[in-house]
Scaffold this active site. Structure first.
Site, PDB file in Angstrom:
ATOM      1  N   TRP A 101      40.105  33.539  46.287  1.00 49.85           N
ATOM      2  CA  TRP A 101      39.101  34.270  45.743  1.00 49.85           C
ATOM      3  C   TRP A 101      37.843  33.075  45.810  1.00 49.85           C
ATOM      4  O   TRP A 101      36.753  33.752  46.082  1.00 49.85           O
ATOM      5  CB  TRP A 101      39.333  34.481  44.267  1.00 49.85           C
ATOM      6  CG  TRP A 101      40.333  35.381  44.011  1.00 49.85           C
ATOM      7  CD1 TRP A 101      41.534  34.892  43.200  1.00 49.85           C
ATOM      8  CD2 TRP A 101      40.444  36.685  44.145  1.00 49.85           C
ATOM      9  NE1 TRP A 101      42.487  36.538  43.173  1.00 49.85           N
ATOM     10  CE2 TRP A 101      41.429  37.259  44.009  1.00 49.85           C
ATOM     11  CE3 TRP A 101      39.256  37.207  44.528  1.00 49.85           C
ATOM     12  CZ2 TRP A 101      41.490  38.754  44.499  1.00 49.85           C
ATOM     13  CZ3 TRP A 101      38.983  39.211  44.903  1.00 49.85           C
ATOM     14  CH2 TRP A 101      40.280  39.785  44.558  1.00 49.85           C
ATOM     15  N   ASP A 169      34.787  31.112  38.094  1.00 51.73           N
ATOM     16  CA  ASP A 169      35.563  32.607  37.964  1.00 51.73           C
ATOM     17  C   ASP A 169      36.590  31.911  36.962  1.00 51.73           C
ATOM     18  O   ASP A 169      37.761  31.443  37.566  1.00 51.73           O
ATOM     19  CB  ASP A 169      35.826  32.096  39.268  1.00 51.73           C
ATOM     20  CG  ASP A 169      36.451  33.676  40.009  1.00 51.73           C
ATOM     21  OD1 ASP A 169      36.404  34.686  38.881  1.00 51.73           O
ATOM     22  OD2 ASP A 169      37.108  34.273  40.644  1.00 51.73           O
ATOM     23  N   LYS A 193      42.132  41.598  33.793  1.00 50.87           N
ATOM     24  CA  LYS A 193      43.700  41.321  33.701  1.00 50.87           C
ATOM     25  C   LYS A 193      42.904  40.807  32.495  1.00 50.87           C
ATOM     26  O   LYS A 193      44.789  40.767  32.080  1.00 50.87           O
ATOM     27  CB  LYS A 193      43.150  39.676  34.453  1.00 50.87           C
ATOM     28  CG  LYS A 193      43.676  40.310  36.091  1.00 50.87           C
ATOM     29  CD  LYS A 193      43.122  39.887  37.433  1.00 50.87           C
ATOM     30  CE  LYS A 193      43.173  40.055  38.554  1.00 50.87           C
ATOM     31  NZ  LYS A 193      41.471  39.331  39.827  1.00 50.87           N
TER      32      LYS A 193
HETATM   33  C1  LIG Z   1      40.747  39.237  40.885  1.00 47.83           C
HETATM   34  C2  LIG Z   1      39.964  38.571  40.810  1.00 47.83           C
HETATM   35  C3  LIG Z   1      39.118  38.676  40.934  1.00 47.83           C
HETATM   36  C4  LIG Z   1      38.560  40.272  42.366  1.00 47.83           C
HETATM   37  O1  LIG Z   1      38.130  40.667  41.130  1.00 47.83           O
HETATM   38  P1  LIG Z   1      37.775  42.073  40.993  1.00 47.83           P
HETATM   39  O2  LIG Z   1      36.790  42.160  40.060  1.00 47.83           O
HETATM   40  O3  LIG Z   1      38.847  43.322  41.756  1.00 47.83           O
HETATM   41  O4  LIG Z   1      36.552  42.251  41.687  1.00 47.83           O
HETATM   42  C5  LIG Z   1      38.326  37.396  41.257  1.00 47.83           C
HETATM   43  N1  LIG Z   1      38.302  36.456  41.063  1.00 47.83           N
HETATM   44  C6  LIG Z   1      39.896  35.878  40.955  1.00 47.83           C
HETATM   45  C7  LIG Z   1      40.443  34.732  40.260  1.00 47.83           C
HETATM   46  C8  LIG Z   1      40.761  37.554  40.274  1.00 47.83           C
HETATM   47  O5  LIG Z   1      42.006  37.080  39.864  1.00 47.83           O
END
Ligand SMILES: *Cc1c(COP(=O)(O)O)cnc(C)c1O
Length: 364
Positions: A101, A169, A193
């Protein structure tokens, strides 16, 4: 109906009582005679949900006064592009590369021709840890980290200290522990999540950082646009925000983020202890210094230390038969992964660890 124990990395398990509440309210929202997904986003019925979600988030996540909350769309992935578009001021940016990511965020920044450097990476050790001794420069436009690496199962114990604005993030560990806001300037997360369903992305940012308008940035992609309109510039993802609000209420009802964190530690300990006491049958991917409370990645080993992918496949098959799903590791590293997000309860983890002990005895 029997529900599966869902260890999926995302979208992922939700509290059953929330799903039942959604079911009960979806046709007639609290006696309004219409569904929340049919209501105008300018109506009072929706506005109450919208405002409650923002104020509850501020309350339970202890967000300081000088921070703003934005509810955006496009997933966390859009933030990879929006962050440089809005925060880059012609200076310099530094990244920590702790997995896929972060790499994607770096890729988006590259496209925008910004002056950046990757100052630390754990790529050499298959992203099995958060890089050590992270030292960001003091005068950056921003510094960038991924707090939890969903695919590799690593997580920061604490955020690095830096004088530069820190962007985090937190897509896979938002609301799983109390954040030290003194170290953070902008935190973002897709909701699917730990905070509900796909469709809404939470951005929490220091006001002064996102107030600036850049005439070259498309209006829809400016933080300022959404800030000025309280995240109602255009139609918001009403169902996802409604669900986010239910999750926030649920967290509050069980004792807040600190209680959620306590439970997360307990769940993760149970699983890591099972791995560590297996005599080398199960081996965790992440170095102990960096183990994630959210995504537990592990392999089944042969006597010589290599991965036994045949047994791993059998493990997944048998677990699935017993109603435990989502245990396959991400395609980039293989192996096994159990995601223990906020909504996973301790009984689910107990079921998994008991199965792991049995599976080991039968396949040693
Ligand atoms: C799942 C995830 C993403 C991507 O998320 P989307 O909403 O599908 O764009 C980005 N960063 C991390 C750490 C993730 O776990």
């Amino acid at each position: 109906m029997s529900r599966k124990v869902n260890f999926s990395a995302g979208p992922s398990t939700l509290p059953k009582e929330i799903l039942e509440q959604i079911r009960d309210e979806i046709v007639d929202f609290r006696g309004e005679g219409l569904s929340i997904i049919e209501a105008s986003h300018r109506s009072k019925v929706y506005d109450d949900i919208h405002s409650e979600a923002i104020s509850l988030l501020r309350e339970i996540y202890k967000i300081p006064e000088d921070f703003e909350v934005l509810l955006l769309q496009g997933g966390a992935s859009l933030q990879f592009a929006m962050v440089p578009m809005n925060l880059y001021r012609g200076g310099k940016v530094e990244f920590v590369d702790s997995g896929s990511w972060s790499s994607k965020a770096i890729k988006e920044a590259k496209i925008q021709n910004i002056n950046f450097e990757t100052i630390a990476s754990s790529k050499e050790t298959s992203y099995d840890r958060i890089p050590e001794n992270i030292e960001f420069s003091d005068d950056l436009d921003y510094a960038y980290i991924t707090s939890n690496n969903t695919i590799y199962g690593t997580e920061y114990r604490e955020f690095p200290e830096t004088k530069s604005p820190l962007v985090v993030d937190a897509s896979s560990d938002i609301l799983s522990y109390q954040v030290d806001w003194s170290r953070v300037d902008l935190l973002f997360a897709g909701a699917q999540k730990n905070a509900g369903v796909a469709g809404v992305t939470v951005v929490v940012a220091r006001r002064e950082l996102i107030e600036r308008e850049s005439s070259k940035t498309p209006i829809i992609l400016r933080y300022k646009t959404h800030l000025d309109k309280n995240s109602l510039y255009n139609t918001p993802p009403v169902f996802a925000i409604y669900t986010l609000n239910l999750i926030l209420n649920w967290i509050k009802s069980i004792g807040g983020v600190d209680e959620v964190h306590r439970r997360n530690q307990q769940k993760a300990k149970l699983l890591y202890d099972t791995i560590d006491s297996s005599g080398g049958f199960y081996v965790g991917h992440a170095d102990k210094s960096s183990r994630s409370l959210m995504n537990v990645t592990f392999n089944i080993k042969n006597g010589d230390g290599s991965n036994n992918s045949e047994l791993e496949a059998k493990f997944i098959k048998e677990a699935t038969k017993l109603g435990m799903v989502g245990l396959k590791g991400h395609r980039s590293i293989g192996g096994l992964r159990a995601s223990l997000y906020n909504a996973m309860d301790i009984d689910g983890v107990k079921q998994l660890t008991q199965f792991m002990d049995n599976f080991k005895s039968k396949n040693l």
